[in-house]
Design an enzyme around this catalytic site. Structure first.
Site, PDB file in Angstrom:
ATOM      1  CB  SER A  52     -61.670   6.579   7.651  1.00  0.00           C
ATOM      2  OG  SER A  52     -61.257   5.264   7.923  1.00  0.00           O
TER       3      SER A  52
ATOM      4  CE  LYS B 247     -58.809   5.053   5.958  1.00  0.00           C
ATOM      5  NZ  LYS B 247     -59.767   3.938   5.989  1.00  0.00           N
TER       6      LYS B 247
ATOM      7  CE1 TYR C  32     -55.250   3.562   6.795  1.00  0.00           C
ATOM      8  CE2 TYR C  32     -55.023   1.882   8.485  1.00  0.00           C
ATOM      9  CZ  TYR C  32     -55.813   2.596   7.605  1.00  0.00           C
ATOM     10  OH  TYR C  32     -57.161   2.354   7.544  1.00  0.00           O
TER      11      TYR C  32
ATOM     12  CE1 TYR D 128     -64.510   3.434   5.714  1.00  0.00           C
ATOM     13  CE2 TYR D 128     -66.198   3.887   7.348  1.00  0.00           C
ATOM     14  CZ  TYR D 128     -64.894   3.971   6.924  1.00  0.00           C
ATOM     15  OH  TYR D 128     -63.973   4.584   7.717  1.00  0.00           O
TER      16      TYR D 128
ATOM     17  CB  VAL E  83     -64.636   3.800  12.942  1.00  0.00           C
ATOM     18  CG1 VAL E  83     -65.007   3.083  11.660  1.00  0.00           C
ATOM     19  CG2 VAL E  83     -63.139   3.743  13.204  1.00  0.00           C
TER      20      VAL E  83
END
Length: 309
Positions: free
Chosen positions: A64, A67, A191, A243, A261
C-alpha cells in the site's frame, strides 16, 4: 543534535534483538513466506546524507505504500477533481471494509484504504491500456528513486490476484455506483501489480524525498509537484496513512507516513528527511510492528515530530 548515523545504527541493533516482531501478512501467500526476522532502516537528510542500517538493501513488496505515488500521479492528471471520486477522511474501519462503502454510496473514505486506491487506479487507467498504465506507474517510481532496476514482483501480484476476493467485491460495488469507469478486471490487474512493486528501504527513501522538501527533489532541483500539493499529500498521509492505526501512529511517531502489509513504512519529516523502514511482522491494524516502534524512537531521539520536540 545526536549524530544521525549513530542513531540509525543504534535503533537497527535494538530492533534486531527484540523478540516481539508481529505477524507477517498470512492472507497473501507470497507474503506469508517472508522471514519476520528482517529489519531495515534508511534515512536521507536534507543535505543528501544517507544513514542506513540492517536489511536496508533487501527488496520487499511495498504494497500500500504505492498508493502515495498513484495518488500523486492521479492528482497530476486531474487535479482536485479527484476528490469527487474519493474522500479525505480517516476510515475508522478495516482497510478492506465493504460496510463503509455501502453506507457512503460507493465513495471511498480516503485514497489509502483499498477501495480508495482502486478508485485512484481506475482514474489513472482511464487514459491508457492496462499495460501502459502500469508502465507509467513503474516508470514514475523508477524516476523518483533514480533507479531503473526497480521491478514488479510477479509472484506477489499473481498471489494477490488469486486471493483478492474482497478487493474484487469492493471494485464491483463501486462499479455499481459509477465510481469505477473501466472493466473491473483491468482496474484490479493494475492495482494488484502496482502494490507488488519491490523496493529496498534505500530506494523508497529516495523516492519519497519530494514529499519532505515541498515537492522538489533536493538532489536534482526538479519539482515533482507544487509545494501546496506536497503539503496536502502529507496531510492525508498523517491522518489516513496507517488504516485504523493512523491516530496511534500520529500520536507516537508524529510524522506523515504510509504503511504497507509487506511491512514497509515511508515516513516524511518535512524539511528534514525522507525515511523508509521495513520489518515484515504486522500489528493488529496491519502496520509494521517494529517499523512503528523504530520510527517512534527515531523522532524521539532527533526531535523530529511535527508536533514539537
Amino acid at each position: 543534535m545526536p549524530n544521525l548515523e549513530t542513531v540509525v545504527s543504534e535503533i537497527a541493533d535494538e530492533m534486531r534483538q527484540r523478540p516481539d516482531r508481529g505477524e507477517v501478512a498470512r492472507y497473501i501467500p507470497e507474503l506469508a513466506r517472508v522471514d519476520p526476522g528482517h529489519f531495515g532502516l534508511a534515512v536521507i537528510a536534507a543535505d543528501g546524507t544517507v544513514a542506513a542500517a540492517g536489511d536496508c538493501d533487501v527488496p520487499f513488496s511495498i504494497q500500500s505504500i504505492s498508493k502515495v505515488f498513484t495518488l500523486t500521479l492521479a492528482l497530476g492528471m486531474v487535479g482536485d477533481k479527484l476528490w469527487r471520486r474519493v474522500g479525505r477522511e480517516p476510515s475508522g474501519s478495516p482497510f478492506n471494509s465493504v460496510v463503509q462503502l455501502e453506507y457512503e454510496r460507493g465513495i471511498p473514505r480516503n485514497p489509502f484504504i483499498n477501495a480508495g486506491a482502486i478508485a485512484v487506479t481506475d482514474l489513472i487507467l482511464s487514459r491508457h491500456q492496462p499495460r501502459e498504465a502500469l508502465g507509467e506507474i513503474l516508470r514514475f517510481m523508477q524516476f523518483l528513486a533514480q533507479d531503473t532496476s526497480i521491478t514488479i514482483d510477479e509472484a506477489v501480484a499473481a498471489s494477490e490476484q488469486r486471493t483478492g476476493f474482497r478487493n474484487v467485491a469492493l471494485a464491483n460495488y463501486m462499479k455499481s455506483f459509477g465510481v469505477i469507469d473501466n472493466p473491473v478486471e483491468y482496474t484490479l490487474g493494475v492495482y494488484f501489480h502496482h502494490c507488488a512493486i519491490s523496493m529496498t528501504c534505500r530506494q523508497l527513501a529516495v523516492a519519497g524525498r519530494f514529499l519532505a522538501h515541498s515537492g522538489r527533489d533536493p538532489s536534482t532541483g526538479l519539482s515533482v509537484v507544487q509545494a501546496e500539493r506536497a503539503k496536502r499529500i502529507n496531510a492525508v498521509m498523517l491522518t489516513c496513512g496507517h488504516y485504523d492505526g493512523s491516530g496511534e501512529f500520529a500520536y507516537r511517531v508524529g510524522l506523515p507516513g504510509k504503511s504497507g502489509v509487506g511491512g514497509g513504512i515511508l515516513a516524511v519529516a518535512p524539511g528534514r528527511a525522507s525515511i523508509a523502514v521495513w520489518a515484515p511482522g504486522l500489528d493488529a491494524a496491519g502496520n509494521s510492528h517494529l517499523g512503528r516502534i523504530a520510527l517512534e524512537q527515531l523522532t524521539k531521539r532527533l526531535g523530529w515530530s511535527i508536533f514539537g520536540e
